[in-house]
Scaffold this active site. Structure first.
Site, short mmCIF file in Angstrom:
data_model
loop_
_atom_site.label_atom_id
_atom_site.label_comp_id
_atom_site.label_asym_id
_atom_site.label_seq_id
_atom_site.Cartn_x
_atom_site.Cartn_y
_atom_site.Cartn_z
N LYS A 178 2.85 -2.66 6.37
CA LYS A 178 1.79 -1.65 6.34
C LYS A 178 2.33 -0.37 6.97
CE LYS A 178 -2.58 -4.22 6.69
NZ LYS A 178 -3.83 -4.34 7.48
N LYS A 257 -7.89 -3.47 -1.64
CA LYS A 257 -7.22 -2.28 -1.10
C LYS A 257 -7.54 -1.06 -1.96
CE LYS A 257 -5.34 -4.00 2.55
NZ LYS A 257 -6.38 -5.05 2.66
#
Length: 398
Positions: A178, A257
Site C-alpha cells: 500500500k 477499492k
C-alpha cells in the site's frame, strides 16, 4: 470557500493486495469471455459478465452470472485464474497459484435482467442500461495526465516497486503493498508533499530499517525534486514486520477499492465498482465515458477542473441526467457545455461501447494502479483517456 493552503491525502494499493487480486481475477474472466466470443464469431454485444471473486488462504471463489459462447469451459476459467495469480507473483505457502483451491459458482444470466438490457426486449425495445445508478468523471490540470496529484503519485510509487520486483532487481519486495501520499496545496495547486506512507510485504529476514532503505530511492525517484517529505513523515511499514500478506494475511473481495480505482477521494463516486463487469453495466462504461468527457473538457481549456455526473435507469438507453461542475474555473457556461457534451457523444450504453471500443478483452490491465490517468493502448485499452474531442469543444471557450 476553499482554504488557500490545505493538505489532501490519497492512497493506492498494489496488484498483490487481496482486493486487487480479486479485481484482477474478475477482469480476467471478463477478458476470457470477449476473447472467446471473438474467436467463436459470437456477437460481442451479447456478452454478459458479472463476476465477483473472493480470496483467502489458498482459496479463491468465483460467484456471478454470465452469458457468452458455449466454447468456454470451467477448465478455461480455472486456467485464467491461476495464470493471473502466477503473473502477480504469488508462490507462497499460504497463497500459491498452483496449489490454491478454486470454487467456481458462476452461472447463467438472469432472464429478467437480460430482458431489460437486450435490444428488442423488455419494456423499452432499445438496448438499455444494465442497472440504475449515478456515475462520476473528473479531471484536473494539476498533473500531465489530468489527474489529482495525490492519487497519481501513490499509484506511481507502487507501480515502480512492482516493476522492480518483477524484473528481479528487488526480489526483497513481495506482491502485497500500500502507499499513501499527503499533498500540500496552495490556492488549489499542489506545491509539495507533506507525508508518505508505504507498507510493503517483504522477504523474511529483513529489518524495518532494511525495508525503509529499499523503498526510499523509489519514492525519491517518483516525487519531483524537493518534494521528499521530512524523515519523521516518511513512514515505511509502520507496524514493523510484514511477511505474511496477500489473501493469506487478509481476505479479499472484488470491488472494495473503488476510491483507489478512481480519483483518490478528490471527486465524488457513485458507489459502483468496475471490475468483473462487462460494459453493458453502466457502473463501468458510463464512469469511463464521464472521465473521457471531463478530461476532454480540461484538455480543451474550458476549465482547470471538471466533475461530470451521469445517471441511468435499468432498461433505459438514454441517461436521465447530465451535470457539469467546473468548480469556478470555467471559461464557458456549464449548462451550454452539458448540451454540447450530449451532442459530441452518444451516452447510451451501446453508444459508449461503440465510441470507446469496449467490447474487447481490454479489462484485466485496468485492475491495478487506477482505471484513469493511463496512456491509451494501441489495441484500444484505456480509450477513455484519449483527448480527441478537444477540437469539437474549443469553440465553447468564452
Amino acid at each position: 470557500m476553499t482554504d488557500p493552503v490545505f493538505l489532501f491525502t490519497s492512497e493506492s494499493v498494489s496488484e498483490g493486495h487481496p482486493d486487487k487480486v480479486c479485481d484482477r481475477v474478475s477482469d480476467e474472466v471478463v477478458d476470457l469471455y470477449f476473447r472467446e466470443a471473438i474467436k467463436a464469431g459470437y456477437d460481442t454485444s451479447r456478452v454478459r459478465v458479472a463476476c465477483e471473486t473472493a480470496a483467502t488462504t489458498n482459496q479463491i471463489a468465483l460467484l456471478g452470472e454470465m452469458r457468452g459462447p458455449d466454447t468456454i469451459t470451467p477448465d478455461m476459467i480455472e486456467d485464467v485464474v491461476r495464470a493471473a495469480v502466477k503473473d502477480i507473483g504469488y508462490e507462497q505457502d499460504g497463497f500459491h497459484w498452483e496449489n490454491l483451491k478454486l470454487s467456481n459458482w458462476l452461472h447463467g444470466q438472469s432472464e429478467d435482467i437480460a430482458a431489460g438490457v437486450d435490444e428488442g426486449t423488455g419494456t423499452y425495445t432499445e438496448e438499455g442500461a444494465g442497472d440504475q445508478g449515478i456515475m462520476f468523471g473528473y479531471a484536473s490540470d494539476e498533473t500531465d495526465e489530468l489527474m489529482p496529484a495525490p492519487i497519481s503519485y501513490s499509484h506511481r510509487i507502487l507501480k515502480r516497486m512492482a516493476e522492480l520486483r518483477h524484473s528481479g532487481e528487488r526480489p526483497e519486495f513481495e506482491p502485497d503493498a500500500k502507499s499513501q501520499v499527503t499533498m500540500l496545496y496552495s490556492n488549489g495547486k499542489p506545491i509539495g508533499v507533506d507525508a508518505v506512507v508505504v507498507s510493503t510485504q517483504h522477504q523474511d529476514g529483513l529489518s524495518a530499517a532494511d525495508v525503509r532503505e529499499l523503498v526510499r530511492p523509489v519514492v525519491k525517484d517518483i516525487l519531483p525534486d524537493g518534494w521528499f517529505p521530512q524523515e519523521d513523515k516518511f513512514y515505511v511499514n509502520p507496524t514493523g514486520k510484514f511477511v505474511i500478506g496477500g489473501p493469506d494475511g487478509d481476505a479479499g473481495l472484488t470491488g472494495r477499492k473503488i476510491i483507489v480505482d478512481t480519483y483518490g477521494g478528490s471527486a465524488p463516486h457513485g458507489g459502483g465498482a468496475f471490475s468483473g463487469k462487462d460494459p453493458t453495466k453502466v457502473d463501468r462504461s458510463a464512469a469511463y465515458a464521464a472521465r473521457y468527457l471531463a478530461k476532454n473538457v480540461v484538455a480543451a481549456g474550458l476549465a482547470k477542473r471538471c466533475t461530470l455526473q451521469l445517471s441511468y435507469a435499468i432498461g433505459v438507453a438514454r441517461p436521465l441526467s447530465i451535470n457539469v461542475n467546473l468548480h469556478d474555473t470555467a471559461n464557458t457556461d456549464e449548462r451550454m457545455l452539458e448540451k454540447r457534451l450530449m451532442e459530441v457523444m452518444d451516452l447510451s450504453p451501446r453508444g459508449i461501447r461503440t465510441a470507446l471500443g469496449l467490447n474487447k478483452p481490454i479489462f484485466a490491465r485496468t485492475a491495478a494502479y487506477g482505471h484513469f490517468g493511463r496512456k491509451p493502448d494501441a489495441d484500444g485499452g484505456f480509450a477513455w483517456e484519449k483527448t480527441d474531442l478537444v477540437d469539437q469543444l474549443k469553440d465553447l471557450v468564452g
